[in-house]
Scaffold this active site. Structure first.
Site, PDB file in Angstrom:
ATOM      1  N   HIS A  73       0.978  -1.329   0.065  1.00  0.00           N
ATOM      2  CA  HIS A  73       0.141  -0.023   0.119  1.00  0.00           C
ATOM      3  C   HIS A  73       1.010   1.351  -0.075  1.00  0.00           C
ATOM      4  O   HIS A  73       1.287   1.677   1.214  1.00  0.00           O
ATOM      5  CB  HIS A  73      -0.944  -0.072   1.271  1.00  0.00           C
ATOM      6  CG  HIS A  73      -2.134   0.888   1.191  1.00  0.00           C
ATOM      7  ND1 HIS A  73      -3.418   0.907   1.560  1.00  0.00           N
ATOM      8  CD2 HIS A  73      -2.262   2.247   0.569  1.00  0.00           C
ATOM      9  CE1 HIS A  73      -3.983   1.648   1.481  1.00  0.00           C
ATOM     10  NE2 HIS A  73      -3.433   2.574   0.820  1.00  0.00           N
ATOM     11  N   HIS A 132       2.764  14.345   1.147  1.00  0.00           N
ATOM     12  CA  HIS A 132       2.028  15.479   0.828  1.00  0.00           C
ATOM     13  C   HIS A 132       3.110  16.434   0.876  1.00  0.00           C
ATOM     14  O   HIS A 132       3.996  16.453   1.748  1.00  0.00           O
ATOM     15  CB  HIS A 132       1.044  15.736   1.475  1.00  0.00           C
ATOM     16  CG  HIS A 132      -0.312  14.655   1.333  1.00  0.00           C
ATOM     17  ND1 HIS A 132      -1.036  14.948   0.310  1.00  0.00           N
ATOM     18  CD2 HIS A 132      -0.654  13.843   2.042  1.00  0.00           C
ATOM     19  CE1 HIS A 132      -2.009  13.834   0.288  1.00  0.00           C
ATOM     20  NE2 HIS A 132      -1.842  13.244   1.589  1.00  0.00           N
ATOM     21  N   ASP A 192      -9.219   2.389  -3.429  1.00  0.00           N
ATOM     22  CA  ASP A 192      -8.722   3.106  -2.347  1.00  0.00           C
ATOM     23  C   ASP A 192      -9.447   3.993  -1.833  1.00  0.00           C
ATOM     24  O   ASP A 192     -10.195   3.916  -1.321  1.00  0.00           O
ATOM     25  CB  ASP A 192      -7.292   3.452  -2.827  1.00  0.00           C
ATOM     26  CG  ASP A 192      -6.620   3.670  -1.409  1.00  0.00           C
ATOM     27  OD1 ASP A 192      -6.809   2.840  -0.407  1.00  0.00           O
ATOM     28  OD2 ASP A 192      -5.805   4.572  -1.181  1.00  0.00           O
ATOM     29  N   ARG A 212       2.071   8.999  -6.470  1.00  0.00           N
ATOM     30  CA  ARG A 212       1.706  10.068  -6.936  1.00  0.00           C
ATOM     31  C   ARG A 212       1.919  10.503  -8.271  1.00  0.00           C
ATOM     32  O   ARG A 212       1.675  11.293  -8.957  1.00  0.00           O
ATOM     33  CB  ARG A 212       2.414  11.311  -5.922  1.00  0.00           C
ATOM     34  CG  ARG A 212       2.083  10.958  -4.434  1.00  0.00           C
ATOM     35  CD  ARG A 212       0.795  10.975  -4.077  1.00  0.00           C
ATOM     36  NE  ARG A 212       0.455  11.329  -2.788  1.00  0.00           N
ATOM     37  CZ  ARG A 212      -0.793  10.910  -2.195  1.00  0.00           C
ATOM     38  NH1 ARG A 212      -1.686  10.522  -3.079  1.00  0.00           N
ATOM     39  NH2 ARG A 212      -0.746  10.906  -0.758  1.00  0.00           N
ATOM     40  N   HIS A 251      -5.578  -1.168   5.491  1.00  0.00           N
ATOM     41  CA  HIS A 251      -5.414  -0.512   6.863  1.00  0.00           C
ATOM     42  C   HIS A 251      -6.498  -0.435   7.690  1.00  0.00           C
ATOM     43  O   HIS A 251      -7.435   0.562   7.771  1.00  0.00           O
ATOM     44  CB  HIS A 251      -5.207   0.952   6.504  1.00  0.00           C
ATOM     45  CG  HIS A 251      -5.855   1.628   5.307  1.00  0.00           C
ATOM     46  ND1 HIS A 251      -7.027   1.638   5.465  1.00  0.00           N
ATOM     47  CD2 HIS A 251      -5.624   2.515   4.341  1.00  0.00           C
ATOM     48  CE1 HIS A 251      -7.733   2.326   4.283  1.00  0.00           C
ATOM     49  NE2 HIS A 251      -6.789   2.935   3.694  1.00  0.00           N
ATOM     50  N   HIS A 263       1.616   5.096  -2.118  1.00  0.00           N
ATOM     51  CA  HIS A 263       1.027   6.251  -3.165  1.00  0.00           C
ATOM     52  C   HIS A 263       2.192   6.776  -3.699  1.00  0.00           C
ATOM     53  O   HIS A 263       2.645   7.497  -2.844  1.00  0.00           O
ATOM     54  CB  HIS A 263       0.019   7.117  -2.444  1.00  0.00           C
ATOM     55  CG  HIS A 263      -0.981   6.704  -1.872  1.00  0.00           C
ATOM     56  ND1 HIS A 263      -2.186   6.411  -2.463  1.00  0.00           N
ATOM     57  CD2 HIS A 263      -1.357   6.025  -0.613  1.00  0.00           C
ATOM     58  CE1 HIS A 263      -3.280   5.901  -1.697  1.00  0.00           C
ATOM     59  NE2 HIS A 263      -2.724   5.662  -0.476  1.00  0.00           N
ATOM     60  N   ASP A 284       0.871   2.447   3.815  1.00  0.00           N
ATOM     61  CA  ASP A 284      -0.052   3.420   3.162  1.00  0.00           C
ATOM     62  C   ASP A 284       0.680   4.943   3.160  1.00  0.00           C
ATOM     63  O   ASP A 284       0.389   5.928   3.376  1.00  0.00           O
ATOM     64  CB  ASP A 284      -1.362   3.826   4.081  1.00  0.00           C
ATOM     65  CG  ASP A 284      -2.318   4.506   3.813  1.00  0.00           C
ATOM     66  OD1 ASP A 284      -2.307   4.829   2.331  1.00  0.00           O
ATOM     67  OD2 ASP A 284      -3.400   5.099   4.217  1.00  0.00           O
ATOM     68  N   HIS A 286     -10.634   0.253   0.771  1.00  0.00           N
ATOM     69  CA  HIS A 286     -10.335   0.828   1.959  1.00  0.00           C
ATOM     70  C   HIS A 286     -11.996   1.081   2.497  1.00  0.00           C
ATOM     71  O   HIS A 286     -12.773   1.472   1.835  1.00  0.00           O
ATOM     72  CB  HIS A 286      -9.993   2.294   1.289  1.00  0.00           C
ATOM     73  CG  HIS A 286     -10.034   3.556   2.026  1.00  0.00           C
ATOM     74  ND1 HIS A 286      -9.148   4.460   2.333  1.00  0.00           N
ATOM     75  CD2 HIS A 286     -11.297   4.127   2.530  1.00  0.00           C
ATOM     76  CE1 HIS A 286      -9.572   5.440   3.070  1.00  0.00           C
ATOM     77  NE2 HIS A 286     -10.942   5.151   3.317  1.00  0.00           N
ATOM     78  N   ASN A 346      -4.714   5.906  -7.373  1.00  0.00           N
ATOM     79  CA  ASN A 346      -5.386   7.240  -7.417  1.00  0.00           C
ATOM     80  C   ASN A 346      -4.690   8.411  -7.805  1.00  0.00           C
ATOM     81  O   ASN A 346      -4.348   9.521  -7.155  1.00  0.00           O
ATOM     82  CB  ASN A 346      -5.956   7.715  -5.650  1.00  0.00           C
ATOM     83  CG  ASN A 346      -4.929   7.586  -4.712  1.00  0.00           C
ATOM     84  OD1 ASN A 346      -3.685   7.140  -4.909  1.00  0.00           O
ATOM     85  ND2 ASN A 346      -5.058   8.386  -3.598  1.00  0.00           N
TER      86      ASN A 346
END
Lengths: 306, 425
Positions: B60, B309, B152, B64, B232, B62, B305, B179, B94
Site C-alpha cells: 500500500h 504530501h 482505495d 503520486r 489499513h 501512493h 499507506d 479501503h 489514485n
C-alpha cells in the site's frame, strides 16, 4: 498584572484566575462605555486587524468598536476583499498582515484550529473570534460577564445550554469556562446535536427540555442553524420548536430569578418565543452591550502581554 | 556475478530461521545454509550481527505519479522504499489520470523499471475513474501488470458494483482491495469521532464508518468467493469481524499500518496535521485490538499507506490539510518495536512484512526460496537512530515520527541481486 500569554485561543486552556482577571478588566472598561466620550488612549499607536474568513456582523463590529474605543488603528480584512480567494494559505495571509506591523490579529474562521495554526505561525497576538465548532472565547466571556453582572455566583450555578451543542463553539467555550468556575452545566437537545463523549467533559445531557430546565439559574439558548434540517439532525423546524423551543411556560420551570441568554442572531419563534426574547428575564441585549467592554478588556490585556 | 551474504541471522519465514549464508547468482537466490563456500570472484557481504531478510513487500503506497509529481515520483518513492528496506511496493491507483486503464499501468511499470530500485507493481482501479459506477477494464489491467484492484480512497459505495467487481476478478484470481469507509457516515470528518474530536470541535469519523463496510465486504466475499484484502484496518470492530470471518473460512486478508498500532487520536491535540490520516488515528482500545489482531494472525500484513504530501499542503489548517503520512522509511523500526514490546516474535514481524503480503496478492516475492528473485534486506536490529525527515529519500516529509528514537536500521537492500541501497561489498 496582565495575561501571561501571547494569544487568546480558547477558554479550555485558561485558568480561573485568568478568566476572573479578564472579567475584572472588562468591568473597568464598562465604565468607559457609559461616558459621554467613550474613548481611552490605552491602545494608541497599536494596530488591530480583524481577519474574518466567515461572514459576521456583530462580532466584528463589537471588536472594531472595542479597538476604536481603546484608540487602536483598526483594519478589517475579509476573504472577499483579500487575496485568500486566489489560493493563498491562511498562514501566508497572516504573515502579510503581520509584515504591516499588526499587534493583534482577531481571527474568525470556519475551521476548528485555525486560530491555533495562525498563532503558531505569527508573532502578533492572536485572538480567536470563533473557529469552526471549536471555541468562541470572547462570546463565552461576555456571557460570564453578563451572568456576574446579574449578581449570580458561578459556584453552584445551574446553567442549561439548549440546542445544537455539537456544532456550537459558543457551547464549548461556555462549557469549559463554567465547569472550571464550579457551575453545573446541563446540555439540552436531541442526541443528533450532542457531540460524542461530551458527558466526559463534565456536563450532563438531557434530551427532555422540561427536565433539563428544572431549577436552573441560567437558560442559554443556541441559535438553530436552519440549513441543518437537510443533514438529518432534526425532522422539521416545527417539531424542533415544539421540543426545544423556549416558551414562557418553560421559563417557569427554571429558578424564579432565572435569566435567558442567546448569542444571537435569534430565530424568533424557533428556538425562542418572541415574548420570551423580549421579557424581563431576557438579557440578550445586555450581552451585546457587554460584548464591547469584554473585548476592550481582552484587547487591553493582550496588548499588555505582548 | 555471484554475491554471498555471510554469517547473518537469516529469517526466511516458514523456511529457514537461524545463522546462515545466502548465495545469490544470476539475480536469483542460489542457496541458503550454513558455511556456504564463496566461489572465486564472488563478492561477499559480511552480515555478522545483522538480520538477513527477504526484501520487504509493501502492499500500500501512493507514489503520486502520474499527476502529483510535486509530492512524490516513482523515482523518489522507490528510493524511499529501498532506504526503508522495501524491495517490492504496490502503488494505489489514485493518480491523475487514475490507473483505470492499460496505458497508465504500462506507464507506471515503465517508470518503475527506469528508476531501477524497487519492484514497482501497480494496483488497478476497480471502476472507471474510481467513480464507483462502471467496472474498469480489469482484464486489461491484469494483463498489463496490475497485481490487485482497488478504488482505495474512493471506496465503492454501491454494493452491487462491489459484488460484480469481486465476481469479475475471480476470472483472473485478482485480489480485491477495499479501503473500508462508509462515505455517508464519514462525511466531512477529519479525525476519529470521540472525546478528542469533541474537545477540538473537529468533525469526526466514527469507527462505525469503517466497521459497516468491513461487514459488507466480508459478506460479499462470502457470497462471491472472491479474494478480499482489507486495507489499513483501524478499529476494534474490524478486527473482531475479520477474526470471525477467518474462522468461518472466508478468503480475507487484512493489513494494519504502523501508525495505527503506534499512535492514538490524542496525537491530534494542537491540531497536528501530521496526525491526520484516513482511517484516522483511533483510541487506545483500538490500538490494543490491532495489536491483538497482529498477534493472533487476524491481521496478516503490515503495510505503510505511504501518502506523501507537500509541506504547504500540511501547513494548512487541520480541516483543510490532506489526509496521510509517509511511512516507507519508518515502517521497519516501528514494526520491530512490536517485537521489543512482546506483541510479535521476530519471525512473525518479518512474516507480516514479507511472505504474508506476497501471499495476499499472490506475488512470487517475500521469500529466500532457491530460484526466487534475489530481493534481500539486511538490517542492524539493534542500531538506534533518530527519525530526521530532512534525511528522507521521499520528496515529502509529512511524518508524525520526527524526532522519535527508534531501533532497527537498514544496512543494505538488494533487488534482483543488485545492491540498490546501503553498503555494497
Amino acid at each position: 498584572m496582565g495575561l501571561k500569554r501571547k494569544d487568546l485561543l480558547g477558554l479550555a486552556s485558561l485558568s480561573t484566575d485568568e478568566i476572573r482577571l479578564i472579567l475584572d478588566t472588562a468591568d473597568s472598561f464598562k465604565e468607559v462605555t457609559g461616558r459621554e466620550i467613550k474613548k481611552v488612549p490605552a491602545l494608541r499607536g497599536k494596530t488591530v486587524v480583524n481577519l474574518f474568513f466567515e461572514p459576521s456582523t456583530r462580532t466584528r463590529t463589537s471588536f472594531e468598536l472595542a479597538a476604536k474605543r481603546l484608540s487602536a488603528d483598526v483594519i478589517n480584512f475579509s476573504p472577499s476583499t483579500s487575496s485568500v480567494v486566489k489560493g493563498e494559505t491562511l498562514l501566508d495571509t497572516a504573515r502579510n498582515i503581520e509584515a504591516m506591523q499588526a499587534d493583534i490579529i482577531v481571527l474568525r474562521h470556519s475551521s476548528a484550529g485555525a486560530a491555533d495554526t495562525l498563532a503558531r505561525g505569527v508573532k502578533s497576538s492572536v485572538i480567536n473570534a470563533g473557529d469552526g465548532w471549536h471555541e468562541h472565547p470572547t462570546q463565552a466571556l461576555l456571557d460570564l460577564y453578563t451572568i456576574r453582572q446579574r449578581g449570580l455566583e458561578f459556584k453552584g450555578l445551574r446553567v442549561a445550554v439548549v440546542g445544537d451543542v455539537a456544532h456550537s463553539r459558543v457551547a464549548r467555550s461556555n462549557l469549559y469556562a463554567l465547569t472550571k468556575l464550579g457551575a453545573e452545566v446541563r446540555l439540552v437537545g436531541p442526541a443528533t446535536m450532542m457531540p460524542s463523549g461530551v458527558d466526559r467533559l463534565g456536563a450532563t445531557v438531557y434530551h427532555d427540555m422540561d427536565e433539563g430546565l428544572r431549577g436552573v439559574h441560567v437558560i442559554m439558548m443556541l441559535r438553530l442553524q436552519l440549513e441543518r434540517q437537510g443533514r438529518a439532525l432534526f425532522p422539521t423546524i416545527r417539531e424542533y420548536a415544539r421540543l426545544y423551543g423556549l416558551t414562557a411556560e418553560r421559563v417557569e420551570l427554571a429558578d424564579p430569578g432565572a435569566i435567558v441568554m442567546h448569542p444571537g442572531p435569534i430565530n424568533r419563534g424557533v428556538e425562542i418565543a418572541p415574548d420570551v426574547a423580549d421579557s424581563l428575564s431576557s438579557v440578550i441585549l445586555d450581552q451585546v452591550a457587554n460584548g464591547v467592554a469584554v473585548r476592550m478588556g481582552v484587547l487591553y490585556l493582550m496588548s499588555e502581554a505582548g | 556475478m555471484a554475491l554471498l551474504i555471510k554469517g547473518g541471522q537469516v529469517i526466511d519465514p516458514g523456511r529457514y530461521v537461524g545463522m546462515g549464508d545466502v548465495l545469490i547468482d544470476g539475480g536469483k537466490i542460489a542457496a541458503v545454509g550454513r558455511d556456504l563456500p564463496a566461489s572465486p570472484g564472488c563478492d561477499v557481504i559480511d552480515a555478522r550481527g545483522l538480520l538477513v531478510l527477504p526484501g520487504l513487500v509493501d502492499l500500500h503506497v501512493h507514489f503520486r505519479e502520474p499527476g502529483f509529481e510535486y509530492k512524490e515520483t516513482i523515482q523518489s518513492g522507490s528510493a524511499a522504499a529501498v532506504a526503508g528496506g522495501f524491495t517490492t511496493v504496490c502503488c494505489m491507483p489514485n493518480t491523475n489520470p487514475i490507473n483505470d486503464n492499460q496505458a497508465v499501468t504500462e506507464f507506471i511499470v515503465e517508470r518503475g523499471r527506469e528508476a531501477g530500485l524497487a519492484n514497482v507493481l501497480p494496483i488497478g482501479a476497480i471502476t472507471k475513474r474510481s467513480e464507483g459506477k462502471e467496472l474498469a477494464e480489469i482484464g486489461d489491467l491484469h494483463r498489463s501488470g496490475c497485481v490487485a484492484i482497488s478504488d482505495d480512497g474512493k471506496p465503492v459505495m454501491n454494493s452491487l458494483v462491489m459484488r460484480r467487481a469481486m465476481e469479475y476478478a475471480l476470472a483472473f484470481d485478482l485480489t480485491v482491495v477495499d479501503h473500508c469507509e462508509d462515505l455517508n457516515l464519514a462525511e466531512g470528518g477529519c479525525m476519529n469521532e470521540g472525546l478528542v474530536s469533541t474537545e477540538l470541535g473537529l468533525p469526526g469519523i466514527p469507527a462505525a464508518a469503517e466497521d459497516v463496510m468491513v461487514a459488507r465486504n466480508l459478506l460479499l466475499s462470502e457470497l462471491t468467493g472472491a479474494r478480499l484484502h482489507l486495507a489499513h484496518i483501524s478499529t476494534a470492530g474490524s478486527v473482531r469481524m475479520v477474526r470471525e470471518a477467518k474462522a468461518r473460512g472466508i478468503r480475507v486478508t487484512a493489513e494494519a499500518c504502523p501508525h495505527h498500532f503506534t499512535l492514538t487520536e490524542a496525537m491530534v491535540h494542537g491540531y497536528n496535521t501530521h496526525a491526520k490520516m484516513n482511517p484516522p488515528l483511533r483510541t487506545g482500545e483500538d490500538v490494543r485490538a490491532i495489536k491483538d489482531g497482529l498477534r493472533d494472525g487476524t491481521i496478516d500484513v503490515i503495510a505503510t499507506d505511504h501518502a506523501p504530501h507537500a509541506a504547504q499542503e500540511k501547513q494548512q489548517d487541520f480541516t483543510e490539510a490532506p489526509f496521510g503520512i509517509v511511512g516507507l522509511e519508518t515502517a521497519l523500526p516501528l514494526t520491530l518495536g512490536l517485537v521489543d514490546e512482546g506483541v510479535l516474535s521476530l519471525e512473525q514481524a518479518v512474516t507480516k512484512l514479507t511472505s504474508a503480503p506476497a501471499a495476499a496478492f499472490g506475488l512470487r516475492k517475500g521469500t529466500l526460496a532457491v530460484g526466487a528473485d534475489a530481493d534481500v534486506t539486511i538490517v542492524d536490529r539493534h542500531a538506534q537512530w533518530e527519525v530526521d525527515p530532512s534525511r528522507f529519500r521521499s520528496k515529502s516529509r509529512n511524518t508524525p515520527f520526527a524526532g522519535w528514537k527508534v531501533k532497527g536500521l537498514v544496512k543494505t537492500t538488494i533487488v534482483g541481486g543488485r545492491v540498490v541501497y546501503g553498503s555494497a561489498p
